[in-house]
Design a protein around this motif. Structure first.
Motif, short mmCIF file in Angstrom:
data_model
loop_
_atom_site.label_atom_id
_atom_site.label_comp_id
_atom_site.label_asym_id
_atom_site.label_seq_id
_atom_site.Cartn_x
_atom_site.Cartn_y
_atom_site.Cartn_z
N ILE A 102 0.85 -1.21 0.00
CA ILE A 102 0.00 0.00 0.00
C ILE A 102 0.88 1.25 0.00
CG2 ILE A 102 -1.59 1.37 1.42
CD1 ILE A 102 -2.98 -1.18 2.21
N GLU A 103 1.90 1.25 0.85
CA GLU A 103 2.77 2.44 0.93
C GLU A 103 3.44 2.71 -0.41
OE1 GLU A 103 5.11 1.51 4.39
OE2 GLU A 103 3.95 2.96 5.57
N ARG A 104 3.90 1.65 -1.07
CA ARG A 104 4.57 1.85 -2.36
C ARG A 104 3.56 2.33 -3.41
NH1 ARG A 104 7.25 -1.46 -6.77
NH2 ARG A 104 8.83 0.00 -7.48
N LEU A 105 2.36 1.76 -3.37
CA LEU A 105 1.36 2.12 -4.39
C LEU A 105 0.93 3.58 -4.27
CD1 LEU A 105 -0.82 -1.13 -4.47
CD2 LEU A 105 0.71 -0.29 -6.27
N LEU A 106 0.99 4.12 -3.04
CA LEU A 106 0.58 5.52 -2.87
C LEU A 106 1.42 6.48 -3.72
CD1 LEU A 106 -0.20 5.91 0.95
CD2 LEU A 106 -1.81 5.83 -0.96
N ASP A 107 2.64 6.04 -4.06
CA ASP A 107 3.49 6.89 -4.91
C ASP A 107 3.23 6.66 -6.40
OD1 ASP A 107 4.87 8.18 -2.88
OD2 ASP A 107 6.19 6.45 -2.60
N LYS A 108 2.36 5.72 -6.71
CA LYS A 108 2.20 5.36 -8.12
C LYS A 108 0.78 5.55 -8.65
CE LYS A 108 6.21 2.84 -8.46
NZ LYS A 108 7.22 3.00 -9.48
N VAL A 109 -0.22 5.27 -7.80
CA VAL A 109 -1.57 5.13 -8.33
C VAL A 109 -2.38 6.43 -8.28
CG1 VAL A 109 -1.67 2.69 -7.60
CG2 VAL A 109 -2.59 4.47 -6.09
N ASP A 110 -3.44 6.45 -9.09
CA ASP A 110 -4.42 7.54 -9.01
C ASP A 110 -5.52 7.16 -8.03
OD1 ASP A 110 -3.31 9.17 -11.24
OD2 ASP A 110 -3.70 7.32 -12.34
N ASN A 111 -5.93 5.88 -8.09
CA ASN A 111 -7.00 5.40 -7.20
C ASN A 111 -6.51 4.17 -6.45
OD1 ASN A 111 -9.09 7.15 -8.45
ND2 ASN A 111 -8.73 5.80 -10.22
N LEU A 112 -6.78 4.15 -5.16
CA LEU A 112 -6.46 2.95 -4.37
C LEU A 112 -7.73 2.53 -3.65
CD1 LEU A 112 -4.43 0.91 -3.25
CD2 LEU A 112 -3.88 2.54 -1.45
N ILE A 113 -8.25 1.38 -4.05
CA ILE A 113 -9.47 0.85 -3.44
C ILE A 113 -9.07 -0.16 -2.38
CG2 ILE A 113 -11.52 -0.56 -3.86
CD1 ILE A 113 -11.58 0.63 -6.73
N VAL A 114 -9.51 0.07 -1.17
CA VAL A 114 -9.21 -0.87 -0.08
C VAL A 114 -10.47 -1.66 0.24
CG1 VAL A 114 -8.64 -1.05 2.37
CG2 VAL A 114 -7.36 0.53 0.91
N GLY A 115 -10.36 -2.99 0.21
CA GLY A 115 -11.53 -3.82 0.51
C GLY A 115 -11.13 -4.99 1.38
N GLY A 116 -12.04 -5.96 1.52
CA GLY A 116 -11.73 -7.15 2.32
C GLY A 116 -11.71 -6.87 3.80
N GLY A 117 -11.19 -7.84 4.55
CA GLY A 117 -11.15 -7.73 6.00
C GLY A 117 -10.34 -6.52 6.46
N MET A 118 -9.31 -6.17 5.69
CA MET A 118 -8.43 -5.08 6.12
C MET A 118 -9.11 -3.72 6.15
SD MET A 118 -5.96 -5.14 2.85
CE MET A 118 -5.48 -3.46 2.70
N ALA A 119 -10.22 -3.59 5.41
CA ALA A 119 -10.90 -2.30 5.36
C ALA A 119 -11.42 -1.87 6.73
CB ALA A 119 -12.06 -2.37 4.36
#
Ligand code: AMP
Length: 397
Positions: A207-224
């Motif tokens: 997640i931390e790495r993707l924050l530098d790359k993505v436009d949208n980050l959808i968080v789902g599943g148990g971790m939400a």
């Protein structure tokens, strides 16, 4: 490093590390799912078609040593021969004289398979002398085992040093790397990542790495639900990692600072037990009564996620939106899978990379309608996290 597309295999013996760690029937020891065997066929065929011979090297299961015949690669020789359409000789061992003699006498077009490399503990400890003996089986080393590329084992990593000028990736690893690099490093937009699954703790780095790359980050599943609780919501008995509440808040703030649209579910399907037949209802997120738990995202969330995904050009999916193994809690994951298929049909590139999303896309029979389904769970997750995989570094140098 050499390139498998242009390398001249004529008269060469190729020692190939594949991942034939396939499931076997407990009683008959027959192969029950040959996906991994089929995945290695293009590389093997290419070498044979170009005048080479092939020595197949793999592990199977986690045997303590050769006293466990159920882990013998002999069990899969016939099946692999049938898939490949070429008769495969069995070496009997991976480092013994008989096997070395057999590989020394291989003729162009012939294929042999070595015994399970994990019958020797020197495989997992990455012992150099063991790797050196394995290296004697080939004139050229091809690594096509993406699933074990994150392990610094003798046959996946150490062996490469004995082929300083003749080492390369097979088509499978090449495809995995290209797909991951395409998602992470091409400039097409919007790039949407969907990260789900059970625990936030196992997905923090990605997640931390993707924050530098993505436009949208959808968080789902148990971790939400850890994010929901961090935002002050009521989560009832949902899966929550209290040790990660601060981390979740930090991620929410980082996303804002970096201009990433971090999407947390707005509604959820809750149940009064972790059971397909439990009572269930849909509620607004953050209003889960005591005694109830969120097992899927709700219909409004599914719709909003579908809109985001359908309009994306690059998509990475790692981890399901809910407990998709239970029919009554699979709708959110189905909606994500269908919208990824929709986006792909409109020209987006989609990578189903690691985690149980691979199992989900297979369960819904949609694997051939997305751009790439990764074969390497842990290895793909580590690659996406930006870690240097030992098996890949050993080839690239
Ligand atoms: P992972 O391997 O991290 O992708 O996690 C996948 C697992 O997460 C699957 O077995 C799902 O059933 C589970 N999972 C997804 N959503 C939930 C949820 N809301 N509560 C509990 N487990 C979940």
């Amino acid at each position: 490093m050499q390139d498998i597309h242009s390398y001249d295999f004529n008269g060469k013996r190729a020692l190939i590390r594949v991942d034939f760690n396939v499931p076997l029937d407990k009683e008959t020891l027959e192969v029950t799912d040959n996906t991994r065997i089929r995945a290695a066929v293009p590389t093997i065929k290419h070498i044979l078609d170009n005048g080479g011979s092939v020595v197949i090297m793999s592990h199977l299961g986690r045997p303590k040593d050769a006293s466990e015949p159920k882990f013998s690669l002999k069990n899969i020789v016939e099946h692999t021969s049938n898939v490949l359409g070429v008769e495969i000789k069995f070496g009997g061992d991976c480092i013994g004289n008989e096997a070395l003699e057999m590989s020394a006498n291989l003729k162009p077009g012939e294929v042999m398979m070595l015994e399970n490399v994990r019958y020797y503990k020197q495989e997992t400890t990455g012992t150099e002398s063991f790797a050196e003996t394995l290296a004697k089986h080939g004139d050229v080393y091809v690594n096509d085992a993406f699933g074990t590329a994150h392990r610094a084992h003798a046959s996946t990593t150490v062996v490469a040093k004995f082929f300083p000028n003749d080492k390369m990736f097979g088509f499978l690893i090449e495809g995995e790397i290209k797909s991951a690099d395409k998602v992470l490093n091409s400039n097409e937009k919007p790039l949407t990542a969907i990260v789900g699954g059970a625990k936030v703790s196992s997905k923090i780095t990605i997640i931390e790495r993707l924050l530098d790359k993505v436009d949208n980050l959808i968080v789902g599943g148990g971790m939400a639900y850890t994010f929901v609780k961090a935002n002050g919501g009521k989560v009832g008995n949902s899966l929550v990692e209290d040790d990660y509440l601060e981390m979740a808040t930090r991620i929410l703030n980082d996303a804002k600072a970096k201009g990433v649209n971090l999407y947390i579910p707005v509604d959820t399907v809750i149940a009064d037990a972790f059971n397909n037949d439990a009572n269930r209802k849909e509620v607004v997120i953050g209003e889960i009564p005591d005694g109830w738990m969120g097992l899927d995202v709700g219909s409004e969330t599914a719709k909003e996620c579908s809109d985001i995904i359908s309009n994306s050009r690059l998509i990475l999916w790692n981890g399901p939106m809910g407990v998709f193994e239970m029919e009554n809690f699979q709708d959110g994951t189905v909606a994500v899978a269908n919208s990824i298929v929709d986006a792909t049909s409109k020209g987006a590139f989609s990578l189903i990379g690691g985690g149980d999303s691979v199992a989900a896309i297979n369960k819904f029979n949609l694997a051939d309608k997305v751009s790439y389904v990764s074969t390497g769970g842990g290895a793909m997750l580590e690659y996406l996290e930006g870690k240097e995989l030992p098996g890949i570094k050993a080839i690239r140098g």
